[in-house]
Design a protein around this motif. Structure first.
Motif, PDB file in Angstrom:
ATOM      1  N   GLY A   1       0.828  -1.211   0.000  1.00 29.31           N
ATOM      2  CA  GLY A   1       0.000   0.000   0.000  1.00 29.31           C
ATOM      3  C   GLY A   1       0.862   1.261   0.000  1.00 29.31           C
ATOM      4  N   TYR A   2       1.889   1.236   0.806  1.00 32.15           N
ATOM      5  CA  TYR A   2       2.810   2.385   0.904  1.00 32.15           C
ATOM      6  C   TYR A   2       3.454   2.649  -0.465  1.00 32.15           C
ATOM      7  CZ  TYR A   2       6.961   5.041   2.364  1.00 32.15           C
ATOM      8  OH  TYR A   2       7.928   5.989   2.489  1.00 32.15           O
ATOM      9  N   VAL A   3       3.942   1.583  -1.093  1.00 33.40           N
ATOM     10  CA  VAL A   3       4.617   1.724  -2.399  1.00 33.40           C
ATOM     11  C   VAL A   3       3.632   2.245  -3.445  1.00 33.40           C
ATOM     12  CG1 VAL A   3       5.763   0.435  -4.261  1.00 33.40           C
ATOM     13  CG2 VAL A   3       6.362  -0.016  -1.889  1.00 33.40           C
ATOM     14  N   ALA A   4       2.422   1.667  -3.468  1.00 34.62           N
ATOM     15  CA  ALA A   4       1.428   2.080  -4.467  1.00 34.62           C
ATOM     16  C   ALA A   4       1.026   3.539  -4.257  1.00 34.62           C
ATOM     17  CB  ALA A   4       0.206   1.175  -4.387  1.00 34.62           C
ATOM     18  N   GLY A   5       0.840   3.931  -2.982  1.00 38.27           N
ATOM     19  CA  GLY A   5       0.486   5.324  -2.668  1.00 38.27           C
ATOM     20  C   GLY A   5       1.545   6.283  -3.170  1.00 38.27           C
ATOM     21  N   ASN A   6       2.795   5.907  -2.975  1.00 39.08           N
ATOM     22  CA  ASN A   6       3.911   6.754  -3.420  1.00 39.08           C
ATOM     23  C   ASN A   6       4.025   6.816  -4.932  1.00 39.08           C
ATOM     24  OD1 ASN A   6       5.468   8.090  -1.405  1.00 39.08           O
ATOM     25  ND2 ASN A   6       5.850   6.062  -0.537  1.00 39.08           N
ATOM     26  N   LEU A   7       3.939   5.637  -5.554  1.00 43.71           N
ATOM     27  CA  LEU A   7       4.121   5.578  -7.007  1.00 43.71           C
ATOM     28  C   LEU A   7       3.036   6.342  -7.754  1.00 43.71           C
ATOM     29  CD1 LEU A   7       5.263   1.881  -7.688  1.00 43.71           C
ATOM     30  CD2 LEU A   7       6.626   3.956  -7.844  1.00 43.71           C
ATOM     31  N   THR A   8       1.798   6.244  -7.252  1.00 41.92           N
ATOM     32  CA  THR A   8       0.687   6.904  -7.938  1.00 41.92           C
ATOM     33  C   THR A   8       0.541   8.360  -7.496  1.00 41.92           C
ATOM     34  OG1 THR A   8      -0.802   6.105  -6.226  1.00 41.92           O
ATOM     35  CG2 THR A   8      -0.647   4.774  -8.231  1.00 41.92           C
ATOM     36  N   GLY A   9       1.132   8.715  -6.379  1.00 38.88           N
ATOM     37  CA  GLY A   9       1.022  10.075  -5.849  1.00 38.88           C
ATOM     38  C   GLY A   9      -0.349  10.352  -5.244  1.00 38.88           C
TER      39      GLY A   9
END
Lengths: 254, 247
Positions: free
Chosen positions: B159-167
């Protein structure tokens, strides 16, 4: 010695064993023969305790199976070796681990003693060097020999074999028959073999019990089977052209 | 209906045979370690893969559905954690394991049944149910909770990675959300559920494998039935346990 007295077994309406009485002697290979559906397998399963007969008694050297308590049953089972029709080797274990299993489970022998015994029996069945092979990597004949090694590793008093020759070529079948016979005499054990192979009858049939539709239709030995006039056994033995010719030749005194 | 009741009865009779003292400690220990390898360690890869990506998807969906400026962005991290801890990791991963591990248990025990290996154990005087099933139960009940903790952790990382990648959500908001309103009992609830589901995953497929009759086709059918019934029982127990533990 195993004494069977008047055992009956039914499945629902089907009366499979209809009062069989016989004796299997020590140091001899005893064969149960009969057509498919004659009750041979059910009879063998009753002897092994996998099925419980509704009537009758089975005694192993005087010990009646239905009178044994749990300890007695456990003791009796530890004295039994069994060779299954399909060998029934544990396929996730190597040959060595298969043969080791009864010793590890039922004895307190050290690892060295176990390995020594395992190698001895593997050598006895001419499988020295096959220790690390898996059942899927060996032939049917080798698998039967591993099954025999596993059955005798814990020095049983009674050896049961369910169609030990099925699926084997005649030469390998004879090797297996002779091996079972030699082991029976060598260890002085009571061996009971379920078979419909006439070659086995001729090779090793010290005693033969012929079943027909759940009844004992005849009993004798390999020496008397070809001279008997019992219609049921004559009909069974001479069902193939080869044996018909043998009988014809015997009658003509050839 | 009578058949279902009969099967339930046989299942409990089976359990009474399973829970006996192992005949030989040395063999039990060896089987137990093998089961850990087959049933637990071999599942880490699939659990990690699914948890990581589902964690990512939960964050993206949560962010897209909470666009209202009145709703704090930290709610995304909080809601992701709660979904993973309360439901996704313990229940959905258990259902996935019911498919993966359940079919393995049924087919391995079923194959032993149809090739007379279980009869061979019985003739030797081995309690085959105790020998084959107890190590599986202990391995799964003891270690699946760790697998689920691992799943929760990787889901949050995903979730953390996806939140960061998508902004869609900043790192700070996500981390703040993860730390918000932590109820320790929710973790215990998840682990209790997991232990119960692990028991079901080990025993129902074992039941179908042990009592299979016929040949390889029947083993395949038993495997399918086992996965279906294990999933059904997990869903029902999920409801009952949630009612009992959370309400």
């Amino acid at each position: 010695m195993i004494v069977v007295e008047d055992i009956h077994k039914s499945f629902g309406e089907q009366h499979v064993l209809k009062g069989i009485t016989t004796t299997f002697e020590k140091g001899k290979t005893n064969l149960i023969i009969g057509q498919s559906g004659s009750g041979k397998t059910v009879f063998l399963k009753c002897l092994l305790g996998l099925l419980i007969p509704e009537e009758g008694t089975i005694s192993f050297d005087g010990r009646k199976t239905h009178e044994l308590d749990k300890n007695g049953q456990r003791q009796l089972r530890s004295e039994i070796g069994m060779v299954f029709q399909g060998s029934a080797l544990f396929d996730s274990m190597t040959v060595e681990e298969n043969v080791k299993f009864p010793l590890e489970m039922f004895t307190d022998k050290t690892e060295e003693e176990i390995l020594e015994r395992v190698n001895f029996v593997l050598n006895r069945v001419n499988l020295a060097g096959a220790n690390d092979k898996y059942p899927s990597e060996i032939s049917g004949g080798m698998a039967k020999r591993v099954a025999i090694a596993r059955a005798i590793v814990n020095k049983p008093k009674y050896l049961f074999c369910d169609e030990p020759n099925s699926g084997l070529d005649p030469k390998t079948a004879t090797v297996i028959d002779n091996l079972i016979h030699e082991i029976t005499v060598e260890y002085d054990i009571t061996t009971v073999i379920n078979s419909h192979d006439m070659n086995s009858v001729m090779e090793i049939g010290d005693k033969i019990v012929f079943l027909k539709l759940g009844d004992k239709a005849w009993e004798g030995s390999k020496d008397t089977i070809f001279t008997t006039e019992n219609e049921a056994i004559v009909d069974f033995v001479y069902s193939s052209n080869l044996f018909k010719k043998v009988r014809e030749a015997q009658r003509k005194g050839l | 209906m009578v058949k279902y009741i009969e099967n339930i009865g046989r299942y409990f009779i089976m359990l009474s045979q399973v829970f006996r003292k192992p005949q030989k400690k040395k063999i039990f220990t060896r089987t137990f370690w093998r089961e850990i390898d087959d049933l637990v360690l071999s599942s880490f890869g699939i659990v990690a893969f699914i948890s990581f990506f589902v964690g990512g998807v939960v964050v993206i969906q949560m962010a897209l559905n909470l666009e209202n400026p009145l709703i704090p962005r930290t709610l995304i991290g909080y809601a992701t954690r709660e979904s993973l801890v309360l439901e996704f990791s313990p229940t959905l991963i258990s259902i996935i394991l019911a498919g993966k591990v359940g079919s393995y248990i049924t087919s391995s025990i079923g194959a032993m049944r149809v090739t007379e290996q279980i009869d061979a154990l019985a003739v030797m005087g081995v309690n085959s149910l105790n020998h084959l099933v107890l190590p599986k139960i202990i391995a799964t009940v003891l270690l699946y909770p760790f697998l689920i903790i691992f799943s929760m952790f990787l889901g949050i990382i995903g979730g953390y990675v996806a939140g960061n990648l998508t902004g869609l959500v900043s790192s700070q908001d996500f981390i703040d959300g993860i730390h918000k309103y932590v109820v320790n009992f929710h973790f215990y609830y998840a682990l209790i559920k997991t232990a119960v589901f692990a028991f079901v995953i080990a025993t129902i497929p074992a039941f179908y494998g042990y009592y299979v009759k016929g040949g390889s086709l029947e083993v395949g059918r038993a495997s399918t039935k086992a996965v279906v019934w294990t999933s059904v029982v997990i869903i029902l127990l999920n409801y009952i346990l949630t009612q009992l533990l959370l309400s």
